[in-house]
Design a protein around this motif. Structure first.
Motif, PDB file in Angstrom:
ATOM      1  N   THR A  24     -14.086  29.518  -0.360  1.00 56.56           N
ATOM      2  CA  THR A  24     -15.206  29.619  -1.288  1.00 56.56           C
ATOM      3  C   THR A  24     -16.204  30.633  -0.747  1.00 56.56           C
ATOM      4  OG1 THR A  24     -16.309  27.765  -0.196  1.00 56.56           O
ATOM      5  CG2 THR A  24     -14.936  27.264  -2.109  1.00 56.56           C
ATOM      6  N   GLN A  26     -20.042  32.564  -0.143  1.00 59.63           N
ATOM      7  CA  GLN A  26     -21.493  32.574  -0.078  1.00 59.63           C
ATOM      8  C   GLN A  26     -21.995  33.679  -1.013  1.00 59.63           C
ATOM      9  OE1 GLN A  26     -23.375  30.331   1.667  1.00 59.63           O
ATOM     10  NE2 GLN A  26     -21.387  29.345   2.065  1.00 59.63           N
ATOM     11  N   PRO A  27     -23.277  33.687  -1.339  1.00 63.96           N
ATOM     12  CA  PRO A  27     -23.783  34.645  -2.332  1.00 63.96           C
ATOM     13  C   PRO A  27     -23.525  36.117  -2.007  1.00 63.96           C
ATOM     14  CG  PRO A  27     -25.393  32.908  -2.005  1.00 63.96           C
ATOM     15  CD  PRO A  27     -24.318  32.694  -0.974  1.00 63.96           C
ATOM     16  N   ASP A  28     -23.456  36.466  -0.711  1.00 65.37           N
ATOM     17  CA  ASP A  28     -23.305  37.886  -0.338  1.00 65.37           C
ATOM     18  C   ASP A  28     -21.882  38.236   0.071  1.00 65.37           C
ATOM     19  OD1 ASP A  28     -23.231  36.432   2.010  1.00 65.37           O
ATOM     20  OD2 ASP A  28     -24.354  37.924   3.168  1.00 65.37           O
ATOM     21  N   GLU A  29     -20.908  37.446  -0.328  1.00 67.72           N
ATOM     22  CA  GLU A  29     -19.538  37.646   0.143  1.00 67.72           C
ATOM     23  C   GLU A  29     -18.581  38.041  -0.976  1.00 67.72           C
ATOM     24  OE1 GLU A  29     -19.430  34.616   3.967  1.00 67.72           O
ATOM     25  OE2 GLU A  29     -18.786  33.867   2.005  1.00 67.72           O
ATOM     26  N   GLY A  75     -19.723  37.079  -4.767  1.00 67.24           N
ATOM     27  CA  GLY A  75     -20.866  36.176  -4.802  1.00 67.24           C
ATOM     28  C   GLY A  75     -21.965  36.727  -5.688  1.00 67.24           C
TER      29      GLY A  75
END
Length: 333
Positions: A24, A26-29, A75
């Motif tokens: 899953t 993260q927002p910056d991935e 993300g």
């Protein structure tokens, strides 16, 4: 998804392809479907536990650092990439691995895959490219006309670093075996020492920079080939106190690393030269600039052998033999 994992540190790490949940984000991935993964010697070293204090993994852990593939999900804070983009990256030191069907890549570590390279070629580049860039351009600040010694010129680091040093305008010395002399000469090496017939420390003189790439007593011998004010930048140790401070390690490790490097630092200092240990860091911006050199044809990947995904473990064993001319890559898709 399938991933090549190791279960424990030590002589029996239990390496094998296992089934893991799809990661899953993260927002910056980015979630990247991995088409190919380049192998590096440190991939085998990590499982021994030698870097356990500085490279934490949650076991079982996915192996590998370098990858090339296609973005399948981003993300919410990602602005540089979108699904469908072809990228390459190093995720070294991120606590995860690239030898898997899917990998999570922070967007600041990724760069667009050069259009003139296929996925296998692109996957061979990140760690050797970033290591060469950070050693020669960033730390050594290698200038046109300076002399740099890059031992083991036919290896993964050597084949890339020779080309980068020549692009920077340097005079390059290297070592290799008789059969590989034509390869390193073609890559641009100016002085080639066939180590089966000669000792480099008896031949080379007046160098500004030494890139430490081989173990044993080569580092100490290389002190004598340097001009006063020259520097040794080692990729294989010994680790030093400056590295421990950069990693914000505890006092005990700072002391241990300081003791480990004391001998070579003293010898270098006695000859008026410097010593430092370089631990490569992933960097998407630098990889983007390396990609420009690859796109322009200034540097070409050198690949020794490509293994299918099912033989990833055999690929690591082959790499460990230390005979590869250039890089070893695992093709996953």
């Amino acid at each position: 998804m399938k991933a090549l994992t190791f279960q424990r540190y030590g002589k029996s790490p239990e390496i094998g392809i296992t089934e893991l949940p799809r990661p899953t984000l993260q927002p910056d991935e980015l979630l990247v479907q991995v088409h190919a993964a380049g192998l590096n010697p440190i991939d085998n070293m990590i499982t021994t536990g030698i870097f356990k204090a500085v490279l934490p993994f949650q076991l079982p852990a996915t192996m590998g650092s370098d990858l090339a593939g296609v973005v399948v999900e981003v993300g919410r804070d990602v602005t540089r990439f979108k699904p469908g983009d072809a990228v390459f990256a190093s995720i070294f030191d991120q606590g995860t691995g690239s030898l898997a069907e899917f990998a999570v890549v922070p967007q600041n570590l990724a760069a667009p895959k050069p259009a003139n390279l296929d996925f296998v070629q692109a996957a061979s580049v990140p760690m050797v490219g970033l290591t060469s860039w950070q050693a020669l351009k960033e730390r050594a600040q290698l200038k046109q006309g300076q002399k740099v010694f890059i031992p083991a010129g036919s290896g993964g680091i050597g084949t890339f670093a020779i080309q980068l040093a020549k692009h920077l305008g340097a005079h390059v010395g290297t070592t290799t075996s008789t059969g590989n002399v034509p390869l390193v000469t073609h890559l641009g090496a100016d002085e080639v020492v066939d180590y089966t017939n000669q000792a480099f420390e008896q031949v080379l003189r007046g160098y500004h920079v030494v890139l430490g790439t081989i173990r044993g007593d080569a580092l100490e011998k290389s002190v004598g080939i340097l001009k006063p004010g020259g520097q040794i930048i080692s990729l294989i140790g010994p680790l030093d106190a400056a590295f421990a401070r950069t990693r914000e390690l505890n006092f005990v490790l700072r002391l241990i690393f300081g003791l480990m490097s004391r001998k070579i630092i003293r010898k270098a200092s006695a000859h008026g030269v410097g010593y430092s240990f370089l631990f490569v860091r992933p960097d998407g911006e630098q990889l983007d600039r390396i990609g420009e050199l690859l796109s322009a044809g200034h540097i070409s990947p050198v690949i020794d052998k490509v293994f299918p995904w099912e033989q990833a473990q055999q690929a690591l064993a082959y790499l460990a033999q230390g005979r590869a001319k250039g890089k070893v890559v695992v093709q996953i898709k």
